[in-house]
Enzyme design. Structure first.
Site, mmCIF file in Angstrom:
data_model
loop_
_atom_site.group_PDB
_atom_site.id
_atom_site.type_symbol
_atom_site.label_atom_id
_atom_site.label_comp_id
_atom_site.label_asym_id
_atom_site.label_seq_id
_atom_site.Cartn_x
_atom_site.Cartn_y
_atom_site.Cartn_z
ATOM 1 N N GLY A 390 0.794 -1.214 0.000
ATOM 2 C CA GLY A 390 0.000 0.000 0.000
ATOM 3 C C GLY A 390 0.833 1.275 0.000
ATOM 4 O O GLY A 390 1.933 1.332 -0.555
ATOM 5 N N SER A 391 0.331 2.304 0.682
ATOM 6 C CA SER A 391 0.812 3.676 0.535
ATOM 7 C C SER A 391 2.214 3.943 1.060
ATOM 8 O O SER A 391 2.741 5.047 0.882
ATOM 9 C CB SER A 391 -0.162 4.634 1.224
ATOM 10 O OG SER A 391 -1.434 4.552 0.627
ATOM 11 N N THR A 392 2.832 2.989 1.738
ATOM 12 C CA THR A 392 4.197 3.227 2.220
ATOM 13 C C THR A 392 5.163 3.496 1.071
ATOM 14 O O THR A 392 6.219 4.099 1.274
ATOM 15 C CB THR A 392 4.704 2.029 3.051
ATOM 16 O OG1 THR A 392 4.386 0.810 2.375
ATOM 17 C CG2 THR A 392 4.085 2.025 4.426
#
Length: 689
Positions: A390-392
């Protein structure tokens, strides 16, 4: 009278002929002996006096493994052992010795096969075995129509079950011992028994060594683990005495001077550093006569214990992180939508040196014996398993946008969702308004990353129209850039079997948008740790390593010996770009954790150590151990991740947290944030102590 005279003259003639013949033969014999003695005497004398030197290598204890504070992790525990060395004994000699030894020790027979029993029955009953061959078969054998092997197979096959049942438990013990004897190579000791050898057995065998040719009582070793299961999957295993060299690496080890029955590291750290841990075997020279009998023995080299490893791991911190994961994983299992939740990973790394301080993984598994769910060590999963994170990854997306010219510092985009023809609306979790890249990181805007990807692909977006890219290398451009941070590539950790992750195969434009928000390719916790370290230290991708030093064994009662080799920091590559670009991403990461509105602010507000980082949530497909339990496709699950470093101004520790399949449905249990806050708190608390 004349007849008598004739008889008398004939007898002396025969006697003379006999004497002459004897004299002639003795003369020939004497001449022959003289010839042999003069011409070949020296050669025969040398043969009689000839000796053969045979050097035998004996194993030594493996090196120890310590943590960074010199707490011993893996040690050697001595144990009683009984060995056999074949000094040229015949099969019958070894069988007699096995029968004698069986009276003094208890030997397990679980490794004895039916084939072994048949062979042994044949040795014990030679006459009965020969009777199993018919006269017709013997005739065929005489005509070379049957071979020795044919007769042997016929004998084996004709041994009945009733005949095999005649073998007693004592017979099977003798057979088990004889099996061990037969494994040996001449003058190379083999282990007969090293598990559960009692002091009584040692004493009795020692007293009877004179009647047990080739048998010795000695001390063997076994690996012991001071911290039990902590980090156990990473430490690896050593082959048991009965295994010897792995079959698939036999030639490799034999070419390096190993013996077939040597114990070697067969997995992870023990295997990776086998050359260091194995040590230098002792060497004994056996001098034999022409018949092969040992007449002298000399120690050529006493041998050296294996070198010691000092790890970069802090075991106190490792155990504390393990406990945090266990507690939060069990806690999460009490929340809704966690039927598939079964694992979590944390990596702590020094961003400036690449030293791994902690690599922790825990997994819930069902005990096959009790049926209960238990927690097991899965530190190995930090670099051998990969997931959508995801957004990491959005920090890498912004930096890729800078490098390609897709965006520049302070570029703004409207966070309104994108509608591409024939696809669902692609949006952020809420409408976040007009954003620059720093606030896009702070609030975790998906739409900002989508616009960046479209520009990298040189595409043009129009509402409800198809999306096409003129840059056909957009996927390669982004993946290569991500790899420069450590995402989607091997980190170079000094352990085997590292996985790079799965790369999505389709290159449709919509998947490029998924790639830049961490919803397409998969990454490991170790990759996340290397990636966030690269951002934290100003753009240097450091090679992670678990071994900090190689040391000589301690001498004269000392626990630790002198340093033989120091593992120095290795920069794998430097990220291309301006320093100001990295500083803007670092600022965005700082806002994530320290400024209201940041996606991790509620969990990290008030942290004295000034953390920076990025959260991540990815919708993923479940492919875990319970997949087969579903009659249809398992429900979509959410992977949770978190990357961080602290202090934000001068980072000394970088962290990656990964909780695959954390929940399904809408009930976010925030396990990544709960684990992350507790881990960093623990790190800085322990540092103060």
């Amino acid at each position: 009278m004349e007849k008598q005279k004739k008889k008398k003259s004939h007898f002396p003639f025969r006697l003379n002929m006999l004497f002459f013949s004897v004299f002639f033969l003795f003369s020939v014999l004497i001449l022959r002996l003289g010839f042999v003695q003069i011409v070949y005497g020296e050669n025969f004398k040398r043969d009689l006096e000839r000796k053969e030197d045979i050097t035998v290598s004996n194993p030594v204890p493996r090196g120890n493994i310590f943590d960074r504070n010199f707490h011993i992790i893996v040690d050697n525990v001595p144990k009683n052992a009984i060995t056999f060395t074949n000094e040229g004994y015949s099969q019958s000699d070894m069988l007699i010795t096995a029968q004698k030894l069986a009276k003094f020790i208890v030997k397990k027979t679980d490794m004895v096969t039916e084939r072994d029993k048949r062979d042994y029955w044949m040795i014990k009953n030679p006459k009965l075995v020969d009777a199993k061959i018919t006269d017709q078969e013997r005739a065929l054998y005489a005509k070379d129509k049957l071979t020795d092997m044919d007769l042997y197979k016929l004998k084996l096959d004709r041994i009945t079950a009733a005949e095999l049942n005649q073998l007693t438990n004592e017979d099977l013990e003798v057979l088990a011992i004889y099996q061990e004897f037969s494994k040996g190579v001449k003058f190379i000791p083999v282990m007969v028994k090293n598990e559960g050898v009692t002091d009584k057995e040692m004493a009795v065998v020692s007293e009877n060594l004179q009647s047990l040719p080739g048998v010795e009582t000695t001390t063997d070793w076994d690996r012991s683990y001071a911290f039990q299961n902590t980090l156990r999957s990473v430490l690896g295993n050593v082959t048991k005495s009965g295994e010897g060299l792995p079959a698939d690496q036999l030639e490799y080890y034999l070419a390096r001077g190993y013996s077939r029955n040597d114990r070697v590291g067969k997995s992870q750290l023990e295997m990776q550093y086998e050359d260091v841990l194995h040590g230098n075997k002792s060497k004994t020279k056996n001098i034999t006569d022409k018949a092969g009998n040992v007449i002298e023995t000399h120690t050529v080299f006493a041998g050296n214990k294996g070198k010691d490893l000092v790890l970069s791991i802090n075991m106190d911190l490792q155990m504390a992180v393990d406990k945090i994961i266990e507690e939060e994983l069990w806690s999460a299992k009490g929340k809704p939508g966690t039927q598939l939740t079964d694992r979590a990973y944390v990596v702590l790394m020094d961003p400036n040196t690449g030293e791994i301080l902690t690599m922790s993984g825990k997994k819930l598994v069902r005990d096959s014996k009790t049926g209960r769910t238990v927690m097991t060590d899965d530190a190995l999963g930090t670099f051998t398993t990969t997931y959508s994170v995801g957004s990491t990854v959005k920090g890498a997306t912004i930096l890729t946008g800078y490098k390609t010219g897709a965006i520049s510092p302070n570029t703004y985009f409207d966070d309104r969702g994108l509608k591409i023809k024939d696809t669902p609306l692609k949006k952020s979790y809420a409408y976040l308004g007009q954003l620059n890249e720093i606030n896009a990181l702070k609030k975790s805007s998906n739409v900002y990353m989508f616009h960046t990807a479209i520009r990298i692909g040189k595409g043009h977006y129009e509402y409800d129209k198809p999306l096409n890219f003129t840059n056909k290398m957009a996927f390669e451009t982004i993946r290569n850039s991500f790899a420069s941070f450590g995402l989607g590539t091997r980190t170079g950790i000094d352990l085997p079997n590292e996985q790079t992750g799965f790369k999505g195969q389709s290159k449709l434009p919509g998947y490029l948008l998924d790639l830049v928000i961490g919803q397409y390719d998969t990454y490991s916790a170790m990759q996340l740790a290397q990636y966030v370290s690269t951002i934290a230290n100003g753009g240097y991708r450091m090679q992670p390593h678990i071994v900090k030093q190689i040391r000589e064994p301690g001498r004269d009662g000392e626990n630790i010996g002198p340093v033989l080799k120091e593992i120095t920091p290795t920069v794998l590559n430097t990220v291309d770009g301006k320093k100001v670009w990295l500083k803007r991403v670092q600022l965005g990461f700082k806002k994530v954790m320290q400024e209201p509105g940041g996606t991790a602010y509620k969990f990290f507000k008030g942290a004295e150590y000034s953390p920076a980082g990025k959260t991540g949530t990815a919708e993923a497909f479940y492919d875990g151990p319970l997949r087969s339990h579903f009659g249809k496709e398992p429900p979509p699950v959410m992977n949770l991740s978190l990357i961080s470093y602290a202090p934000s101004s001068h980072p000394e520790v970088a962290m990656a947290v990964l909780v695959p399949w954390a929940y399904d449905g809408k009930d976010d249990n925030r396990a990544n944030l709960k684990i992350g806050r507790r881990v960093l708190d623990t790190y800085f608390k322990m540092k103060k102590k």
